[in-house]
Structure formats: structure tokens, C-alpha cells
Scaffold this motif. Structure first.
Motif, PDB file in Angstrom:
ATOM      1  N   ASN A 142       0.797  -1.222   0.000  1.00 39.85           N
ATOM      2  CA  ASN A 142       0.000   0.000   0.000  1.00 39.85           C
ATOM      3  C   ASN A 142       0.835   1.281   0.000  1.00 39.85           C
ATOM      4  N   TYR A 143       1.986   1.233  -0.631  1.00 41.94           N
ATOM      5  CA  TYR A 143       2.815   2.429  -0.732  1.00 41.94           C
ATOM      6  C   TYR A 143       3.645   2.362  -2.009  1.00 41.94           C
ATOM      7  N   HIS A 160      13.932   3.669   5.849  1.00 43.77           N
ATOM      8  CA  HIS A 160      13.056   3.165   4.792  1.00 43.77           C
ATOM      9  C   HIS A 160      11.766   3.958   4.646  1.00 43.77           C
ATOM     10  N   ARG A 161      11.231   4.481   5.744  1.00 42.92           N
ATOM     11  CA  ARG A 161       9.954   5.186   5.624  1.00 42.92           C
ATOM     12  C   ARG A 161      10.094   6.515   4.871  1.00 42.92           C
ATOM     13  N   MET A 164       9.177   5.912   1.207  1.00 43.18           N
ATOM     14  CA  MET A 164       7.867   5.311   0.943  1.00 43.18           C
ATOM     15  C   MET A 164       6.822   6.420   0.922  1.00 43.18           C
ATOM     16  N   GLU A 165       5.918   6.347  -0.028  1.00 43.04           N
ATOM     17  CA  GLU A 165       4.813   7.299  -0.043  1.00 43.04           C
ATOM     18  C   GLU A 165       3.520   6.485  -0.046  1.00 43.04           C
ATOM     19  N   PRO A 166       2.662   6.673   0.986  1.00 44.39           N
ATOM     20  CA  PRO A 166       1.446   5.854   1.059  1.00 44.39           C
ATOM     21  C   PRO A 166       0.569   6.054  -0.184  1.00 44.39           C
TER      22      PRO A 166
ATOM     23  N   ASP B 570       2.784   8.039   9.076  1.00 44.04           N
ATOM     24  CA  ASP B 570       2.816   7.263   7.842  1.00 44.04           C
ATOM     25  C   ASP B 570       1.762   6.151   7.889  1.00 44.04           C
ATOM     26  N   VAL B 571       0.948   6.038   6.840  1.00 46.01           N
ATOM     27  CA  VAL B 571      -0.058   4.964   6.823  1.00 46.01           C
ATOM     28  C   VAL B 571       0.353   3.813   5.910  1.00 46.01           C
ATOM     29  N   SER B 572       1.632   3.770   5.540  1.00 38.43           N
ATOM     30  CA  SER B 572       2.109   2.626   4.753  1.00 38.43           C
ATOM     31  C   SER B 572       2.195   1.409   5.671  1.00 38.43           C
TER      32      SER B 572
END
Lengths: 574, 574
Positions: A142-143, A160-161, A164-166, B570-572
């Protein structure tokens, strides 16, 4: 210019003309005075007086000499751009956090199903006008992941976050609402126009396997890791494709270090555990090897001094050199830099077998003689090869036109999967004649967005023409006008429909090679611009930064770089 | 004061007296002028002149009126402290990144083995003079974890690496080198004075199980999660003790959300999946419930609007109220705040059974009547109960004096494990009559450091006395002087040996309760200071920040707070 304006603004209106003139006079006389300083003594009294006046008049410009004007300009330019930049950044952050309300799409519109949340899918979603379709995105992830910085995640240079883009945030910023299902597509049925999906995460609801109907389908599922059937690769090596892989590698690097310092570990075992083998000399493998050596040199060495001379990185590549997409001089530069960093490069070497502690590799010498070597390793990273995903392979088997395709779905110049209607493919799962890179996938996605937007527009015009034609039959009067209107619409339609086939524009290749150096091969005015070194590293950083998906990503990556610079990388194993 | 000094410094020496006087005069006259502005007109000429003089003299103070002096002082104070603070921070960062060279400890010194890297062990290590012993640290976790902020990690308000401090960095900053083995202690043999250790990580070397001999042993291994024998807890619930737990919870929260939005999910199933149950009303459970509700209200709701009215958090506690260590008014405040946040509290409720989708809980009503309820859940977090670790249980079984102890190693007032010599215990694995909190463990660790430093000192003096006594026998001359020296040493020894037993000083309790509010019960001048609300939340933040292990942790936590404020969490799901 700026300084004059400011001076003028301070003066009352009546004195503007005077102020401006006198400024100009000062400047002229000051130049004269400087040009002939000694000639002044021979002048007659009136000239002396003039000179005196001039000398007196010179006082003001001396205080603010002209040569500082540029600095002042520069300073103003700097702080104005700083203010502008901050405002732009703040707007970006605010905008991302406060999406507008979305409207629900018209259920009578076509179902556009997009499989995947990688480069192809996200670049399509970014440019797609979602109000024209019922868009449904399906992906087990989901990202969106900014893969070029993944090697930096393995050592903690970047968290890592931060890359990441949701997908939820990406979709929430579209005008019309887009549905998203976190699931894996397990089967595509081009006959029934249906995708079977499966929620394969830990937590499952009562509904966890179902079907989604499509009118149009985009397959952007990417590829799997290829092991080329080499025994032991799947069981013993780490891949470097997803976030989970990077986390596992990060954990294992420190596990090797901690195990090497375990009580009574023998010297051979210490050497084995601290030998990191990377297979694959493409940008991923090279960047990972560089990052790994950096991590060791800059951090691990300092905190675990007892192993400081025992760490070793080896890069294995089957081809005659690493980074095959780069120009010869950059390949040489990379190999020289690796030598300096003490990274061993083994080219023309093919891995034959992997066990839990050794890699068997066959090197081809310059004379064509082959020698088999056994390398004991602590960590093995497999950074090469793409294989077709099962869902794609299954789809290929259903389409007769795909029977000769091996590496993925063969597509035509509009990215339509050959032998199908209404199915498109992008990225690593599509075979369009380009390398399987993020750049290609991204351009393909953007092309599809343009294509779909155009299709929606032309369909709207076609239905208008249809309506007009019907009204022509119903109301016999006013025919000429309606016919004229129809003609105008048809002209518009032709213009819109005239969309060029997909064409890939290579913008260049970039790779980080360790110790704050990078190589870049950038397309520039129909030519190539090849460069390597410390400045290229800054270029590499700014290029990657500008390519990040969102302002949030950009800020977080910069913060991570600053953090790892200030505090070093984290050597905790979690 | 600051402004006067500056004025004086600007004047030439001869004018100092005048300058100071005139300043004072201005001030006086200006006061007079302001006090009777209208009375001036009736004065005679000389007075008018005086007034004129005064008015004239007033000009300077009017430009810089006195009332701004405080602002100036404040401004200077602010920027001076900002400069000081930055310098201090920079020094902290530099110092942490550049440890001094260490010397190898003398192998003839005693082996001090410390098991664990939690609050007790790290606080002992921080204050211990490592040059007095051969210190060996053994723990399966190569970092110290700042547990109070763990609930914030479950939602991403704080990133987990920000509250971890590598043990390698802690040890590398000690004067004498300290050995560290990443391994689990599996058995302690108090007879042979040996600890059996086992490298239970993924990567194992040829040496992965061995024994470490100790002369002195500190057991700081903490406790396990207790399930009280309730069926299903271990299989289906998440704990909240380690980093891995927080990561798992973070993943599962988003998994529940994504599964709830899966195609054709029934309304009951959506309700179940979005029901988050927390068992345990201590600070961990309460903080987690608060963070969870925040995460939903501030972030998830925005990105996944279709489930905005279906999220529910329930907190189950067996006792009559939550946060039993807080005062009544704060308990009421917490319960009222939770009601506002729509978190359901079920007190006097005991969990009887857990299945993969339901919790069976027995509530005792005010009339003593018991009712059994079945709650369907999506995520279950078990935040209650400590159990004895196997290695501690095994040690207890070997010591007859420990046979009545149930909750851990019974220790005396010097934290010596009862029935042993040379074994100490701290924290959750020790029973010293205090609650199993970080505060207790930390104070116990610091006490042991003082104790061990003192022991080393007194041993050094004892050996000096011994040497002197021997020399007394060998060289008969100069007896009086040596005897005097011995006496002095003995006096010193008595003073050093006079170490008080361990005494715990409770400094207070803090808990975050969601929506930017916190409760605090702080010991203050022999009394208690109870407060709750938004300001307490700021206090909570600054208190936790000051308690962080290192400057690095502090900076990272502040950055995380700013990040989650600016960009949201973050919602990933990764």
C-alpha cells in the motif's frame, strides 16, 4: 537595480530627480578621480575648486563602493530565494496534509483497474484525470517505493519510511475518489474481463478472495527476482527489491558483525562472517557494495574496533565489466574507486552454486580458461535478474499472441498487450524493447495517463457528435448549423486522436560508488555527458532528491542524510 | 545590568562617571515629567528653565524608554542561551561521534559479567568505572531501548530507531574496553561461577554456544510477558515490550484498516476489524490506547475516509480503575478524557479466553454479578503482566534460599541475590519490594555502579595496607611512620566502606492519555503534585526528552515529533 529602487523609495517624491542625478554624478566623478589621481596638482584654481567639490562629492560613494553592489544583490537574491523556498516548501507540506474533498465517480463510467503501486502505476495515477473512469488500484503493497534509494536503506544512510509514499495519500489527492484494495492479483481472465484478487496479508476478513471486473486493465505488477535456477540462491541469499529485503540485509550485516565478535570465534570463521558477497554489477549491486563499505569504514570500524581489518566486500559479475550501461571511462573510474575502497570486483565470473556458508563461482580467465572458486561468506546479496511473476505468466499462457514472449507481456507501440484489447502493460512486466528500469516504467505510466485522458475526451466528443446527429434526424430545420457543429467536433476529435506512439527518452544513468563519489552518464543536447567523482555525488543526491515522489519524501531524505552525517549510522540490530 | 555594562564599555575611561550619572539623571527627570505633566505651567521662570533643561535632557531616554530594558535583557538572554544551547548540542554530538581510545583492561582483575542491556544494566554501565574490572556484557539485544516512548512507536509518532541507543556506542565511550557478546544467557551455575550463553540469532558462527566465567555477576535480564495461563493469548495477541512488538502492532493496525476496506467486506466484519482491544490499564496500555485513537483521528480518518465512523478502541482492566499508581483525581480525568476521545474503558473485567477473532471477558457489575461478554476484535494488544524468564527460574531452583520467591530473584538491601555471594540482580527480574518499573531498575543499576566502584577502591586500599604490613615485617626501621600510614588507609577504608543500603526514591509517574493531554503525579518537596491536561503534555514531552539516553536520541525524538506534526503519521504498511 534593486539598490536604486530602494534609495528612491526612501526619498520624498520631490527629491527623486535630484537624488538620482546626484548619485550618477558621484559615480562619474569618482571614476575620474580614480583614473588620474596625480594629474590633479597641475590644474588651475577653478579646476582645483571643481576637484575639491568633486572630492567632497566623492565621500558618499566611498562609503558604499560600487563593487559591493553585486554582493548586496547576491545577498538579497539569496534571502529572497530562501524566503520563497521556505514558502514553497510550507505550501507543499500544507497541501499534502490537507487534501480537498473528493467526489464519488459516476458508476456508469468504465472500470479502469490498475494492478501495482510501482513506478509505472504511480506515474500513471499521478497524471490520470480520475473523474473520467471508475479507477480501482490493486496491489499487496500500500505504498510507492522510491527504489533508487533502496541500497542506502540497507545501511541506514536513509530510513526506509523516508522513501515510501502511502498510496492512500496519492489517491486521496485525486479529484475523483479512487478505490484501493490491498491484495495480490492472482489471475487475469481476458475473456470474462475479470481479475481474481487475494488478500494475502496476516489479517484477513471474511471477504479475502474475490473478483474485480474491468473494462480497461493496466498490468504494472513488476517482476520477481530471478535465480536462474542456481541451487541455493533462493534459500541462502538476500534480494534487494523491496523494503523488507533492505531491512533484512540491514539486520544481517550487524548479525554478521556481532557473530564475528562472539566468544572464541576462530580467525577463519571471523573472516568468513565478515565477507560480504554481492552478485550483480548493475547500479543496484554497485551502489549496495559502495554503501556497505562506507558503513563499515565510517561506523562499524569505530564502534567495533576489534574487527577493523577483517571486513571485506566482493562484487561478482558475469559480464566482462560492472555498470554495462555506462561509458568505458566511468567503468574504469568505478573499478579504480572500488580498488581504493578495497572492494574486490570479480568480473566474467558466474555463480554456480550457493550453500549456507559458501558461494561457488566459475571465473573465466583472459585465456578462456575456467577456474572454480569457493568463497566462504557471511552475507550474500543477490542483486541481479528479473523473472516473470506467476500472474503475468498465467495471462501470457492464455493469449496465443504471447506464446513467443519470454521476458514478459509483449506490448505494441501504444503499450497494449499484444493479442488483447483493453489490457495495457508497463514497466518490468512489459516487453517494449527497453531496459527494465524505473525511468522506462515511469515514462510508460505517464504515456498511458495521456492516452487514457485523450480517450476519455474523444469519447465525450463522439457522444456529442452522436447526440447532434440524432437531433439532426429529429428536427429537420436548422440542418446547416448542426452539420457545421458536427464538423467542428470531428476536427477536434481528429486532433485529439492524433496521439503519437510511446517513445522512450533516455535521460541518463546515475550510480553511487562509495566514499562520497558517484558516476553519471547524462543525455545532454543529443550528446552524452559522462562524469564521476565528488561533485557528481552532489549531482546524484540532488537528482535523486528531485525525483522523490513528494515534498514529504524530499524533506525526510534530506533529514536522514543530515542525521547519518551528524550521528553516524545506527549499529543496533533489530 | 547587561545594558549598563555595555554602555560603559563604549565610553572612554574618563567619561565613565559622567556617563553613568547622566543616565541616572535622565531617568529621574523623566519619571518626574511623567508624574506631573500639567503642574508644569504654574511654575516660575527658573523652574521653567529647569523643566526645559529636563525636557531637553529627556530626549535620549524617550528614544530608549526604560520599559524596553527588560525586553532587551530577555532578548539577549534568549539569544545567548540559544548560542550556548547550540554549542552544548554540537559538543554533545561531536563527543558521541568521537570516542577516545580505550585501554585494554588488566586480565588479572575480576571478571564482572552483566546480563542484559535494559534499564538496570545500562544505568550500571553508565556510572561504572570499567578500569577496575574485566567487564563483559551479554545480551541478545545489542541496543538499549528507551521503553517509555515505545507506545509512540506503534503508530509512528516516534520512529523506533530514535529511541534505541547501540550498546556498542555506550561501551565504546567507557575508559577501559568492555567486551560484548550478542547472546542469550541460558544457564547460570553459581557453583562453578559460569554463565552458559547461546547465539540465537539467524547468523551463527562455528562458535555459537559457550561458557563465560564470572567473579561477579549482575542479572538484569528483565521479565517475560505473562499470559496468566489464559488460553489463546500467546497465539493471538501482540505484546508491547520490545521494538519488534511495536513494529508488529504498527503493521497490524494498517492491516486491519486495509482488510476492512477490502471489496465486499460485510459491515459486521468491518466493525470487527476496526475494533482494537487493549488489555491492561497501566501506563503502557493507557498510552497505547491514546496513541491509537490519535493515529486514527489525526491521520487514518483523513486518508481512508470511508471508515471514518467505524474505528473503536476498548481498554480492558481487571482492577476497579486504570492507572492505579495515580491519584484519584487523575484517574477520573483520564477516564473523562477517554470518554471524550470515544475510547471505551471496561474496568473490573477479566479476560477469560482469546480466539483469533474474539475476546471473552467477564465483567463484575457493581452488585457483584458477573457477566460474560464476547468482543470481536481486529487487533488485540496485551499490555499487562510480567513473568520470570527461564534462565532466572532455573537459577532460583538452584538456590535453596529462593524457594519461596515467586516473582523473581529475592535480593537483600544491597541487591545481592539471597543465598548467593557475588550475584546481584536489578530491575524486573529482582524482587526488592518495589514496582517493576524503569525508574526502579535505573536507580538499582546506579546503586550497583557506586557499590562496585567503592569495592574496587577499598580493595585497592586493602592491598596497599597489605603491602605496607609486609614491608613493616621486612624492614624493621621506620615502623612508626608506616604504622601511621596504615592507620590513615584504614580510616579511608572505613569511610569508603560505609555505603548505605539501596533506597528507592520515587520521582513520580507520567502517562500520555491521547489528544495532546497527559497526567503527571510528581513527588515534590515531600509531597505530591498531581496535574493533567495540555500543559502536562508539554511537561511529559520534556521529561521524557531529558530522560533519553543520549543527545542523539533527544535530537531524533524531537525531529520525529516535528515530522509527525508536519506530515502526519505514515499509513504505509510494511
Amino acid at each position: 537595480m534593486a539598490s536604486t529602487t530602494r534609495a528612491v523609495m526612501r526619498l520624498p517624491a520631490s527629491s527623486i530627480a535630484f537624488g538620482a542625478t546626484s548619485r550618477r554624478q558621484f559615480a562619474t566623478s569618482s571614476l575620474l578621480a580614480r583614473a588620474r589621481p596625480r594629474s590633479r596638482i597641475i590644474l588651475d584654481k577653478s579646476k582645483v575648486q571643481q576637484n575639491f567639490r568633486r572630492a567632497y562629492a566623492d565621500v558618499a560613494p566611498v562609503k558604499k563602493p560600487r563593487r559591493f553592489r553585486w554582493f548586496r544583490f547576491l545577498w538579497r537574491f539569496t534571502y529572497l530565494s530562501a524566503i520563497g523556498g521556505t514558502a514553497y516548501l510550507a505550501y507543499g507540506v500544507y497541501d499534502q496534509k490537507h487534501p480537498d474533498d473528493q467526489f464519488e465517480p459516476d458508476p456508469t463510467k468504465k472500470n479502469l483497474v490498475i494492478l501495482g503501486t510501482g513506478w509505472g502505476a504511480v506515474s500513471l495515477l499521478k497524471k490520470l484525470d480520475t473523474e473520467n473512469y471508475n479507477v480501482i488500484v490493486i496491489s499487496p503493497r500500500n505504498y510507492f517505493l522510491f527504489t533508487p534509494l533502496l541500497p542506502s536503506c540497507t545501511t541506514g544512510t536513509v530510513e526506509h519510511r523516508s522513501i515510501m509514499e502511502p498510496i492512500r495519500s496519492i489517491l486521496r489527492h485525486k479529484k475523483a475518489a479512487v478505490k484501493y484494495y490491498e491484495a495480490e492479483a492472482t489471475k487475469i481472465d481476458p475473456e470474462r474481463k475479470i481479475v481474481a484478487i487475494d488478500d494475502n496479508s496476516d489479517i484477513k476478513g471474511a471477504s479475502n478472495k474475490t473478483e474485480v471486473a474491468y473494462d480497461m486493465l493496466v498490468v504494472s505488477v513488476g517482476a520477481e527476482n530471478a535465480t536462474f535456477g542456481i541451487p541455493g540462491v533462493k534459500e541462502h541469499s538476500c534480494f534487494l527489491k523491496e523494503i523488507g529485503d533492505a531491512q533484512q540485509i540491514r539486520k544481517k550485516i550487524m548479525d554478521c558483525v556481532e557473530t564475528a565478535t562472539f566468544k572464541d570465534q576462530s580467525p577463519e570463521e571471523v573472516e568468513r562472517l565478515l565477507h560480504m558477497v554481492v552478485v550483480g554489477g548493475g547500479p543496484t549491486g554497485v551502489e549496495f557494495a559502495g554503501e556497505l563499505q562506507d558503513f563499515f569504514d565510517e561506523d562499524i570500524k569505530k564502534w567495533v574496533p576489534e574487527i577493523s581489518d577483517k571486513f571485506k566486500v566482493t562484487l561478482i559479475e558475469a559480464l566482462p565489466n560492472v555498470l554495462p550501461m555506462f561509458s568505458k571511462q566511468l567503468i574504469d573510474y568505478t573499478e579504480a574507486t572500488f580498488k581504493e575502497e578495497k572492494i574486490t570486483i570479480m568480473t566474467k565470473t558466474a555463480v554456480k552454486k550457493v550453500t549456507d556458508k559458501t558461494v561457488e563461482a566459475e571465473a573465466t580467465g583472459p585465456d578462456g580458461k575456467k577456474t572454480l572458486q569457493t568463497l566462504p561468506y557471511g552475507l550474500l546479496v543477490w542483486a541481479t535478474g528479473n523473472a516473470v511473476r506467476p500472474v503475468v505468466r498465467d495471462l501470457m499462457s492464455q493469449i496465443p499472441a504471447q506464446k513467443d514472449s519470454r521476458r514478459g507481456l509483449a506490448v505494441n507501440e501504444y503499450l497494449v498487450v499484444q493479442g488483447t484489447k483493453d489490457i495495457w502493460a508497463t514497466g518490468d512486466c512489459a516487453v517494449a524493447g527497453y531496459a527494465p528500469t524505473a525511468q522506462v516504467a515511469s515514462q510508460e505510466g505517464a504515456f498511458l495517463a495521456r492516452l487514457f485522458n485523450t480517450m476519455a475526451k474523444s469519447e465525450a466528443i463522439e457522444s456529442q457528435i452522436h447526440d447532434l446527429s440524432s437531433s439532426l434526424n429529429l428536427q429537420p430545420g436548422n440542418t446547416a448549423e448542426i452539420a457545421k457543429e458536427i464538423e467542428a467536433h470531428e476536427k477536434q476529435l481528429r486532433r485529439i486522436k492524433d496521439i503519437k506512439p510511446f517513445h522512450y527518452t533516455h535521460q541518463g544513468s546515475l550510480a553511487y560508488i562509495g566514499s562520497e563519489r558517484a558516476v553519471a552518464d547524462v543525455s545532454w543536447l543529443n550528446g552524452n555527458f559522462a562524469t564521476g567523482g565528488g561533485l557528481t555525488y552532489l549531482f546524484w543526491r540532488s537528482a535523486y532528491l528531485s525525483m522523490c515522489f513528494s515534498t514529504r519524501n524530499r524533506v525526510l531524505v534530506v533529514l536522514d542524510w543530515l542525521k547519518s552525517k551528524a550521528f553516524g549510522r545506527d549499529v543496533s540490530r533489530e
